[in-house]
Design a protein around this motif. Structure first.
Motif, mmCIF file in Angstrom:
data_model
loop_
_atom_site.group_PDB
_atom_site.id
_atom_site.type_symbol
_atom_site.label_atom_id
_atom_site.label_comp_id
_atom_site.label_asym_id
_atom_site.label_seq_id
_atom_site.Cartn_x
_atom_site.Cartn_y
_atom_site.Cartn_z
ATOM 1 N N GLY A 49 12.635 49.013 -20.361
ATOM 2 C CA GLY A 49 11.426 48.709 -21.138
ATOM 3 C C GLY A 49 11.017 47.256 -20.979
ATOM 4 N N SER A 50 12.000 46.371 -20.945
ATOM 5 C CA SER A 50 11.710 44.947 -20.722
ATOM 6 C C SER A 50 11.177 44.707 -19.316
ATOM 7 N N CYS A 51 11.627 45.509 -18.360
ATOM 8 C CA CYS A 51 11.115 45.390 -16.992
ATOM 9 C C CYS A 51 9.625 45.733 -16.945
ATOM 10 N N VAL A 52 9.194 46.669 -17.782
ATOM 11 C CA VAL A 52 7.762 46.981 -17.892
ATOM 12 C C VAL A 52 7.014 45.747 -18.386
ATOM 13 N N ASN A 53 7.561 45.070 -19.387
ATOM 14 C CA ASN A 53 6.932 43.844 -19.891
ATOM 15 C C ASN A 53 6.828 42.792 -18.791
ATOM 16 N N TRP A 54 7.905 42.625 -18.015
ATOM 17 C CA TRP A 54 7.922 41.651 -16.925
ATOM 18 C C TRP A 54 6.808 41.975 -15.931
ATOM 19 N N TRP A 55 6.696 43.250 -15.555
ATOM 20 C CA TRP A 55 5.670 43.682 -14.607
ATOM 21 C C TRP A 55 4.271 43.444 -15.188
ATOM 22 N N LEU A 56 4.083 43.776 -16.456
ATOM 23 C CA LEU A 56 2.779 43.530 -17.095
ATOM 24 C C LEU A 56 2.445 42.040 -17.082
ATOM 25 N N GLY A 57 3.448 41.209 -17.327
ATOM 26 C CA GLY A 57 3.232 39.765 -17.283
ATOM 27 C C GLY A 57 2.796 39.296 -15.911
ATOM 28 N N ARG A 58 3.412 39.831 -14.884
ATOM 29 C CA ARG A 58 3.005 39.461 -13.514
ATOM 30 C C ARG A 58 1.574 39.880 -13.235
ATOM 31 N N GLU A 59 1.201 41.051 -13.682
ATOM 32 C CA GLU A 59 -0.156 41.567 -13.450
ATOM 33 C C GLU A 59 -1.181 40.877 -14.348
ATOM 34 N N LEU A 60 -0.750 40.445 -15.511
ATOM 35 C CA LEU A 60 -1.639 39.805 -16.477
ATOM 36 C C LEU A 60 -2.274 38.546 -15.909
ATOM 37 N N ASN A 61 -1.524 37.838 -15.102
ATOM 38 C CA ASN A 61 -2.012 36.601 -14.493
ATOM 39 C C ASN A 61 -3.343 36.788 -13.767
ATOM 40 N N ARG A 62 -3.524 37.937 -13.177
ATOM 41 C CA ARG A 62 -4.752 38.183 -12.401
ATOM 42 C C ARG A 62 -6.005 38.156 -13.255
ATOM 43 N N PHE A 63 -5.848 38.400 -14.563
ATOM 44 C CA PHE A 63 -7.011 38.561 -15.427
ATOM 45 C C PHE A 63 -7.245 37.405 -16.394
ATOM 46 N N GLN A 64 -6.487 36.325 -16.259
ATOM 47 C CA GLN A 64 -6.559 35.275 -17.268
ATOM 48 C C GLN A 64 -7.906 34.565 -17.339
ATOM 49 N N HIS A 65 -8.744 34.708 -16.360
ATOM 50 C CA HIS A 65 -10.047 34.040 -16.405
ATOM 51 C C HIS A 65 -11.179 34.985 -16.831
ATOM 52 N N GLN A 66 -10.802 36.190 -17.250
ATOM 53 C CA GLN A 66 -11.796 37.152 -17.728
ATOM 54 C C GLN A 66 -12.105 36.879 -19.199
ATOM 55 N N ARG A 67 -13.312 37.177 -19.596
ATOM 56 C CA ARG A 67 -13.755 36.937 -20.967
ATOM 57 C C ARG A 67 -12.932 37.736 -21.983
ATOM 58 N N TRP A 68 -12.534 38.960 -21.639
ATOM 59 C CA TRP A 68 -11.815 39.843 -22.554
ATOM 60 C C TRP A 68 -10.311 39.561 -22.620
ATOM 61 N N PHE A 69 -9.825 38.638 -21.821
ATOM 62 C CA PHE A 69 -8.393 38.343 -21.755
ATOM 63 C C PHE A 69 -7.878 37.972 -23.155
ATOM 64 N N PRO A 70 -6.754 38.573 -23.595
ATOM 65 C CA PRO A 70 -6.324 38.411 -24.993
ATOM 66 C C PRO A 70 -5.742 37.052 -25.365
ATOM 67 N N PHE A 71 -5.438 36.191 -24.394
ATOM 68 C CA PHE A 71 -4.833 34.891 -24.703
ATOM 69 C C PHE A 71 -5.709 33.779 -24.154
ATOM 70 N N THR A 72 -5.785 32.685 -24.904
ATOM 71 C CA THR A 72 -6.524 31.529 -24.415
ATOM 72 C C THR A 72 -5.653 30.770 -23.413
ATOM 73 N N SER A 73 -6.273 29.917 -22.652
ATOM 74 C CA SER A 73 -5.512 29.085 -21.713
ATOM 75 C C SER A 73 -4.504 28.226 -22.464
ATOM 76 N N LYS A 74 -4.901 27.772 -23.639
ATOM 77 C CA LYS A 74 -4.019 26.946 -24.462
ATOM 78 C C LYS A 74 -2.778 27.738 -24.905
#
Length: 142
Positions: A49-74
């Motif tokens: 289950g933690s490996c799923v989180n790790w994979w999601l984290g790797r994929e999450l990086n691709r979307f960090q500049h999208q308006r809907w991205f759930p986390f701010t750069s800060k």
């Protein structure tokens, strides 16, 4: 079927979804299920289950500049800074409630090597379930 249920419970508990496997683990132990298989089902499910989180984290990086991205750069910078302060060794604490799941996610964002990630997370989670089974054995035997 009990071991599969425990595996699924532990897997879900390790993802960002709500869940808990400890009570099921102890209930099955109390019913007389083999401690080794309980430990293996819980540890492997929780680690994967933690490996799923790790994979999601790797994929999450691709979307960090999208308006809907759930986390701010800060927020991303703050999480990265905290993780880097303690390093990959902090993954030994991935079993902790509240902070463990985000810790495994941020490890993916920061591209921690998967082999190291897997080893540290499995070790921490395996030790936690071993301790729980030890406590259960002490409580249920007396």
């Amino acid at each position: 079927m009990a071991y599969l249920s425990l595996f699924i419970s532990a897997f879900t508990a390790a993802t960002l979804l709500p869940g808990s496997s400890e009570m099921l683990l102890l209930a099955l132990q109390h019913q007389g299920y083999a401690w080794l298989w309980l430990w293996l089902a819980a540890t492997s499910g929780n680690t994967l289950g933690s490996c799923v989180n790790w994979w999601l984290g790797r994929e999450l990086n691709r979307f960090q500049h999208q308006r809907w991205f759930p986390f701010t750069s800060k927020q991303m910078a703050k999480g990265s800074e905290r993780f880097q302060r303690y390093g990959s060794w902090s993954l030994l604490l991935s079993w902790l409630p509240i902070v463990g799941d985000p810790l495994t996610l941020i490890a993916g964002v920061l591209r921690v090597r998967f082999g190291l990630f897997f080893l540290l997370v499995a070790l921490g989670k395996g030790l936690r379930y071993a301790v729980l089974l030890g406590i259960g054995a002490a409580v249920f035997s007396g």
